[in-house]
Each structure stands twice: as C-alpha cells, then as structure tokens.
Scaffold this active site. Sequence first.
Site, mmCIF file in Angstrom:
data_model
loop_
_atom_site.group_PDB
_atom_site.id
_atom_site.type_symbol
_atom_site.label_atom_id
_atom_site.label_comp_id
_atom_site.label_asym_id
_atom_site.label_seq_id
_atom_site.Cartn_x
_atom_site.Cartn_y
_atom_site.Cartn_z
ATOM 1 N N LYS A 49 -20.125 -4.055 3.192
ATOM 2 C CA LYS A 49 -19.140 -3.127 3.403
ATOM 3 C C LYS A 49 -17.579 -4.000 3.802
ATOM 4 O O LYS A 49 -17.913 -5.118 4.521
ATOM 5 C CB LYS A 49 -19.396 -2.309 4.608
ATOM 6 C CG LYS A 49 -18.485 -1.280 5.158
ATOM 7 C CD LYS A 49 -18.383 -0.303 4.035
ATOM 8 C CE LYS A 49 -16.893 0.787 4.553
ATOM 9 N NZ LYS A 49 -16.502 1.333 3.258
ATOM 10 N N LEU A 77 -12.683 3.082 5.285
ATOM 11 C CA LEU A 77 -13.040 1.815 5.682
ATOM 12 C C LEU A 77 -13.703 1.738 7.060
ATOM 13 O O LEU A 77 -13.263 0.759 7.821
ATOM 14 C CB LEU A 77 -11.643 1.003 5.447
ATOM 15 C CG LEU A 77 -11.179 0.469 3.974
ATOM 16 C CD1 LEU A 77 -10.169 -0.051 4.023
ATOM 17 C CD2 LEU A 77 -12.294 0.077 3.197
ATOM 18 N N ASN A 130 -10.858 -6.563 -1.169
ATOM 19 C CA ASN A 130 -10.698 -5.311 -1.686
ATOM 20 C C ASN A 130 -9.091 -4.877 -1.589
ATOM 21 O O ASN A 130 -8.501 -4.841 -0.309
ATOM 22 C CB ASN A 130 -11.410 -4.223 -0.522
ATOM 23 C CG ASN A 130 -11.170 -2.742 -0.968
ATOM 24 O OD1 ASN A 130 -10.231 -2.382 -1.837
ATOM 25 N ND2 ASN A 130 -11.676 -1.914 0.019
ATOM 26 N N CYS A 133 -6.296 -1.366 -0.409
ATOM 27 C CA CYS A 133 -5.813 -0.884 0.814
ATOM 28 C C CYS A 133 -4.339 -0.931 0.749
ATOM 29 O O CYS A 133 -3.444 -1.615 0.280
ATOM 30 C CB CYS A 133 -6.067 -2.023 1.786
ATOM 31 S SG CYS A 133 -7.811 -2.552 1.668
HETATM 32 C C1 LIG Z 1 -19.435 5.317 0.185
HETATM 33 C C2 LIG Z 1 -18.914 4.305 -0.796
HETATM 34 C C3 LIG Z 1 -17.936 3.348 0.049
HETATM 35 C C4 LIG Z 1 -17.358 2.287 -0.496
HETATM 36 N N1 LIG Z 1 -16.801 1.364 0.313
HETATM 37 C C5 LIG Z 1 -16.048 0.387 -0.264
HETATM 38 C C6 LIG Z 1 -15.466 -0.817 0.395
HETATM 39 O O1 LIG Z 1 -15.592 -0.843 1.576
HETATM 40 N N2 LIG Z 1 -15.050 -1.851 -0.157
HETATM 41 C C7 LIG Z 1 -14.756 -1.906 -1.787
HETATM 42 O O2 LIG Z 1 -14.078 -2.790 -2.079
HETATM 43 N N3 LIG Z 1 -15.414 -0.829 -2.261
HETATM 44 C C8 LIG Z 1 -16.183 0.139 -1.624
HETATM 45 N N4 LIG Z 1 -16.531 1.005 -2.629
HETATM 46 C C9 LIG Z 1 -16.306 1.075 -3.784
HETATM 47 C C10 LIG Z 1 -17.712 0.480 -4.797
HETATM 48 O O3 LIG Z 1 -17.908 -0.809 -4.129
HETATM 49 C C11 LIG Z 1 -17.489 0.588 -6.119
HETATM 50 O O4 LIG Z 1 -16.611 -0.254 -6.682
HETATM 51 C C12 LIG Z 1 -17.309 1.898 -6.911
HETATM 52 O O5 LIG Z 1 -18.192 2.845 -6.037
HETATM 53 C C13 LIG Z 1 -17.851 1.983 -8.213
HETATM 54 O O6 LIG Z 1 -19.070 1.484 -8.593
HETATM 55 P P1 LIG Z 1 -20.250 2.605 -8.552
HETATM 56 O O7 LIG Z 1 -19.986 3.608 -9.802
HETATM 57 O O8 LIG Z 1 -21.648 1.839 -9.208
HETATM 58 O O9 LIG Z 1 -20.493 3.250 -7.445
HETATM 59 C C14 LIG Z 1 -17.289 2.219 -1.984
HETATM 60 C C15 LIG Z 1 -18.094 3.284 -2.732
HETATM 61 C C16 LIG Z 1 -18.596 3.993 -2.374
HETATM 62 C C17 LIG Z 1 -19.347 5.264 -3.091
#
Ligand SMILES: Cc1cc2nc3c(=O)[nH]c(=O)nc-3n(C[C@H](O)[C@H](O)[C@H](O)COP(=O)(O)O)c2cc1C
Length: 308
Positions: A49, A77, A130, A133
């Site tokens: 995370k 976040l 990330n 932000c």
């Molecule tokens: C609940 C949740 C929390 C996320 N938190 C972060 C994060 O803290 N940092 C980040 O770079 N991406 C975060 N993401 C984005 C995911 O890492 C990913 O890039 C995005 O969900 C697309 O992939 P997916 O379709 O397989 O979920 C988050 C996604 C979800 C669903």
Amino acid sequence: MAVITNKLQTNLNGLILKNPIMTASGTYGYNNEYNDFIDVSTLGAIVTKAISLNPRVGNKHIRITETQAGMINSIGLENVGIEKFLEEKLPVLKTDNIEFIVNVAGSTIEEYVQIAKICNENGIKAIELNVSCPNVKTGCLEFGVDENSLYELVKAVRQEYSGFLIVKLTPNVTSIEKLAQAVQKAGADAVSAINTLKGSQIKISCVNGKISKTIVTGGYSGKGIKPVAIGAVMRLSKAVDIPIIGIGGIETVEDVIEFLSAGADAVQVGTANFTHPDIAQKLVFELEEYINKNGFKDLDELKKELRK
Ligand SMILES: Cc1cc2nc3c(=O)[nH]c(=O)nc-3n(C[C@H](O)[C@H](O)[C@H](O)COP(=O)(O)O)c2cc1C
C-alpha cells in the site's frame, strides 16, 4: 499444481524476479494479510500500500463501491506512515524469501525525496512512485499529469535513491507516452501502468416519488479498465525503452498473456485479489503451465513469439 521452475524468471533491467506476476498497490496490504491464503513467496513481488511520510487516516465517506465491471475506491491513501512501516511492516516483508516493492506517495517533491532517502538507508531494493497524488505547491494538480512536475519529481528522487525506481503512470492524461518519456529522461528504471481511472457511481432509489442518491467518486479499477490499460501499454512500448509493468483488470492467464503481447515485461494484479485472494499465485502456476503446454523454452521465448 505445476512445479515452479526458473522458466518464468524475469529480468526487469537488473531487478530479477522469480516470475512476472506481482500484486498491485493498495490491494494486498503489506503481505501478512495474505499469508493465510497463499505462499506469498511464490509471487514475483508484492507491492505495498502507498506509504506517506506521516500516517494518514484516509477518507470518511463511502470508500469502496462495486460497479458492473469492477469497483470504485476512494480510500484517501490511508496508511501507517513511513516510521511505523519500518517498525512493524518491514520486518514481516523481509522474511520468507519475499520480493517486495514499496509504493510511495507524497504531496511535495521534498516528501517523496525524504521517503526515498529513508528507503535507501533501510536497504529497500525497489520503490514505485504513486504520482497520482495532488501536488500542494501547484494548487493540487496531480504530479502525474504534468510532464515538467513529473520530471522534476523523478529527477529529485533519483538523486537520493539508488535502488530500482518504478514510476506508476496515471491514465487520466492526454498523452501517457509524453509522461513516460519524461520519467525515462529523469532516470527511472521502469514504468508501471495504469493507476485507476477517474469515475463516479450514482445509486438512485425512489420511494413514493422521493428520490435519494448515493454518489461515490474515486478511482475505477477492475476488469472494465483492461482495454484502457492494454492500449496504454501498447503505446508505452513504442515510446520508451525501459521495462513496462502492465496493470489493469487482470484476472486470468489469458489477460496476462495479452499484456505481455502488448509490451509488458511484468504485470500487477489488483482488484481481482478482493474476490479471489489466491488469484496471483494461481496465475503464476497457470503461466508456467501455458509455457509448458505450448512447448516454449521459457517466458522470454513466449514474449518473443507474442511480439512477432
Ligand atoms: C482499494 C484500492 C486501493 C489502491 N491503492 C493504491 C495505492 O495506495 N497506490 C497506488 O499506486 N495504487 C493504488 N491502487 C491502484 C491499483 O494498484 C491498480 O493500479 C489499479 O487498481 C488497476 O489495477 P486493477 O484493475 O487490477 O485493480 C489502488 C486500487 C484499489 C482498488
């Protein structure tokens, strides 16, 4: 289940992984959450995370809602902050032969740099920035949507961090290629794409002519975004020479193979972990099975064939 051999070994410009299957940030906690479901050491890597300098409590309103083909999240976040991460999470991550990547978030360049410096001092081998932000110094415009801010950010982090530096790109831009080129020029080792798409869901109910609405706005993820992600990876593969980590809606081994064909060198699995906590491990086994069944020597040979 298939036996994991070194056929899936993946060399991302110097970062050697057992295989190309990782878990995506925010969908896999810090590892200990999943130990009961799978042997986490079978994965290529897990991405934590996002970690910020100070702890964040996240958003109060509805944080997650399911959509027809995925979900919308507005977590804000929430995380324990770098200090607690080092104390409580890092020791768990450092056990059991697990490869991990620390996802880093900040609201100023200085914050990102400080975290990167701390990661460097603590021997963290790889970080993922990330950049979706808000940059408080530019009136909350996201770092990842502006080439110049992104270049300055990555360059500043590069100067302080000697490990493997991945920059995670947002799809909410006109030209993801230009942003990736800025990232490459600033010295990043790889890009990952895509982060979530901006979206909203409105749930409406009507009782005796009285409408009530629940609106959730946040990042859209899951299988509905796969075509956007595949398109982004295809364009990136023509725009930059550094490795590309494909992310977006991956649920099956066929999805993984499509991403490899589009130009990804590795992939991350996100939303699918919520419904199938063992999905990433399953994909490792199925990818090896696919290679064996089709007579390829290894992953590199499969990639070569896919890109002909
Ligand atoms: C609940 C949740 C929390 C996320 N938190 C972060 C994060 O803290 N940092 C980040 O770079 N991406 C975060 N993401 C984005 C995911 O890492 C990913 O890039 C995005 O969900 C697309 O992939 P997916 O379709 O397989 O979920 C988050 C996604 C979800 C669903």
